[in-house]
Motif scaffolding. Structure first.
Motif, short mmCIF file in Angstrom:
data_model
loop_
_atom_site.label_atom_id
_atom_site.label_comp_id
_atom_site.label_asym_id
_atom_site.label_seq_id
_atom_site.Cartn_x
_atom_site.Cartn_y
_atom_site.Cartn_z
N SER A 1 22.15 20.11 24.35
CA SER A 1 21.26 21.23 24.37
C SER A 1 19.98 20.45 24.75
O SER A 1 19.14 21.24 25.57
CB SER A 1 21.14 21.69 22.74
N GLY A 2 19.44 19.49 24.44
CA GLY A 2 18.24 18.86 24.77
C GLY A 2 18.25 18.49 26.27
O GLY A 2 17.29 18.76 27.06
N LEU A 3 19.19 18.20 26.88
CA LEU A 3 19.38 17.94 28.29
C LEU A 3 19.32 19.26 29.07
O LEU A 3 18.67 19.37 30.18
CB LEU A 3 20.72 17.08 28.66
N LEU A 4 20.05 20.36 28.73
CA LEU A 4 19.91 21.51 29.36
C LEU A 4 18.86 22.39 29.24
O LEU A 4 18.26 22.95 30.28
CB LEU A 4 21.06 22.18 28.90
N ASN A 5 18.11 22.16 28.16
CA ASN A 5 16.76 23.02 28.08
C ASN A 5 15.50 21.99 28.17
O ASN A 5 14.46 22.43 27.95
CB ASN A 5 16.74 23.38 26.71
N GLY A 6 15.62 20.72 28.39
CA GLY A 6 14.62 19.81 28.68
C GLY A 6 14.00 19.64 27.22
O GLY A 6 12.70 19.31 27.42
N CYS A 7 14.64 19.42 26.08
CA CYS A 7 13.84 19.55 24.90
C CYS A 7 13.97 18.34 24.31
O CYS A 7 15.15 17.81 23.82
CB CYS A 7 14.38 20.55 24.00
N THR A 8 12.83 17.36 24.25
CA THR A 8 12.70 16.18 23.77
C THR A 8 13.29 16.06 22.13
O THR A 8 13.58 15.30 21.81
CB THR A 8 11.57 15.57 24.07
N LEU B 1 18.05 6.83 24.40
CA LEU B 1 16.63 5.67 24.16
C LEU B 1 16.27 5.64 25.57
O LEU B 1 15.04 5.46 25.55
CB LEU B 1 17.35 4.60 23.55
N SER B 2 16.79 5.57 26.54
CA SER B 2 16.42 5.21 27.82
C SER B 2 15.68 6.63 28.47
O SER B 2 14.57 6.40 29.06
CB SER B 2 17.51 4.92 28.92
N ARG B 3 16.24 7.69 27.96
CA ARG B 3 15.37 8.81 28.80
C ARG B 3 14.14 8.79 27.76
O ARG B 3 12.87 9.30 28.37
CB ARG B 3 16.23 10.37 28.13
N LEU B 4 13.92 8.39 26.84
CA LEU B 4 12.83 8.24 25.80
C LEU B 4 12.00 7.11 26.06
O LEU B 4 10.86 6.91 25.49
CB LEU B 4 13.03 8.58 24.38
N TRP B 5 12.41 6.25 27.14
CA TRP B 5 11.65 5.04 27.46
C TRP B 5 11.62 4.08 26.39
O TRP B 5 10.52 3.07 26.47
CB TRP B 5 10.18 5.32 28.04
N ASN C 1 13.24 1.14 26.23
CA ASN C 1 14.31 0.49 27.07
C ASN C 1 15.00 -0.89 26.25
O ASN C 1 15.96 -1.05 26.58
CB ASN C 1 13.45 -0.05 28.37
N SER C 2 14.05 -1.50 25.46
CA SER C 2 14.65 -2.79 24.78
C SER C 2 15.75 -2.07 23.79
O SER C 2 16.91 -2.80 23.79
CB SER C 2 13.44 -3.49 24.22
N GLU C 3 15.63 -1.06 23.11
CA GLU C 3 16.86 -0.66 22.28
C GLU C 3 17.94 0.19 23.10
O GLU C 3 18.88 0.03 22.76
CB GLU C 3 15.99 0.74 21.35
N ALA C 4 17.55 0.70 24.36
CA ALA C 4 18.68 1.03 25.21
C ALA C 4 19.40 -0.13 25.50
O ALA C 4 20.74 -0.15 25.91
CB ALA C 4 18.20 1.77 26.14
N ALA C 5 18.91 -1.27 25.93
CA ALA C 5 19.51 -2.38 26.50
C ALA C 5 20.36 -2.99 25.05
O ALA C 5 21.59 -3.24 25.40
CB ALA C 5 18.53 -3.62 26.92
N GLY C 6 19.77 -2.86 24.02
CA GLY C 6 20.64 -3.12 22.73
C GLY C 6 21.95 -2.38 22.67
O GLY C 6 23.05 -2.86 22.47
#
Length: 190
Positions: free
Chosen positions: A88-95, A135-139, A141-146
């Motif tokens: 839903s967040g992706l389709l609606n652009g809702c953070t 996490l990567s969409r929210l920038w 990045n270190s958590e996304a890499a984890g």
């Protein structure tokens, strides 16, 4: 078929370049119905994100499945709820929906951590993938890499990989390889 688990499709992204995957082998614990890549948009390029795909399938239960993975049933239900918010967040652009999904994925991971020795490998890899994606969409990045590191550890365990059907294994290997390439390219450019 009796005793076989099937994954349910969530709404498909309206893109022509979607990948539609087939079902799992006979007797598999999980059937693969659809793994769909994230649609590209003007704000996202391949090199800007560490996690490029979303594991876009919900878990569907039957009696055999609930007996085999009884400790994971609640975590899978929370995963399904998180996935609904994620899509839903992706389709609606809702953070806000993405942040809610991330919180639910993290709750599901905590539930899994309570009984790690009896956990469904597909659930663990799906959690790492989808948490890393958000996490990567929210920038963050270190958590996304984890999350990517956690996925790579799962893929290094032959028992985890053996529990996946061929389509799921290919999805996670491809995802980890592409994500690692993005991180390495970004590090080299810095």
């Amino acid at each position: 078929e009796e005793g076989q688990i099937h994954a349910a499709n969530l709404p498909q992204f309206p893109k022509e370049d979607q990948q539609q995957k087939g079902g799992g082998e006979e007797g598999a614990m999980f059937g693969a119905i659809g793994v769909v890549g994230e649609p590209s948009d003007n704000n996202t390029t391949f090199g800007q994100r560490h996690m490029i795909d979303i594991f876009c399938r919900a878990f569907v239960f039957n009696e055999d499945f609930c007996l085999f993975f009884k400790d994971d049933t609640a975590a899978m239900l929370v995963f399904n709820l998180a996935l609904t918010n994620h899509v839903s967040g992706l389709l609606n652009g809702c953070t806000k929906k993405l942040q809610q999904a991330l919180s639910l994925y993290q709750l599901s991971m905590r539930m899994v951590d309570e009984h790690a020795e009896h956990t469904c490998p597909l659930l663990i890899m799906a959690l790492y993938t989808n948490m890393g994606h958000i996490l990567s969409r929210l920038w963050r990045n270190s958590e996304a890499a984890g999350c990517l590191y956690g996925l790579e550890e799962c893929l290094a365990d032959p028992a985890h990989v053996a529990a996946l059907d061929e389509d799921d294994a290919q999805f996670f290997y491809f995802h980890a390889t592409c994500s690692r390439a993005c991180i390495d390219a970004a590090a080299a450019a810095a």
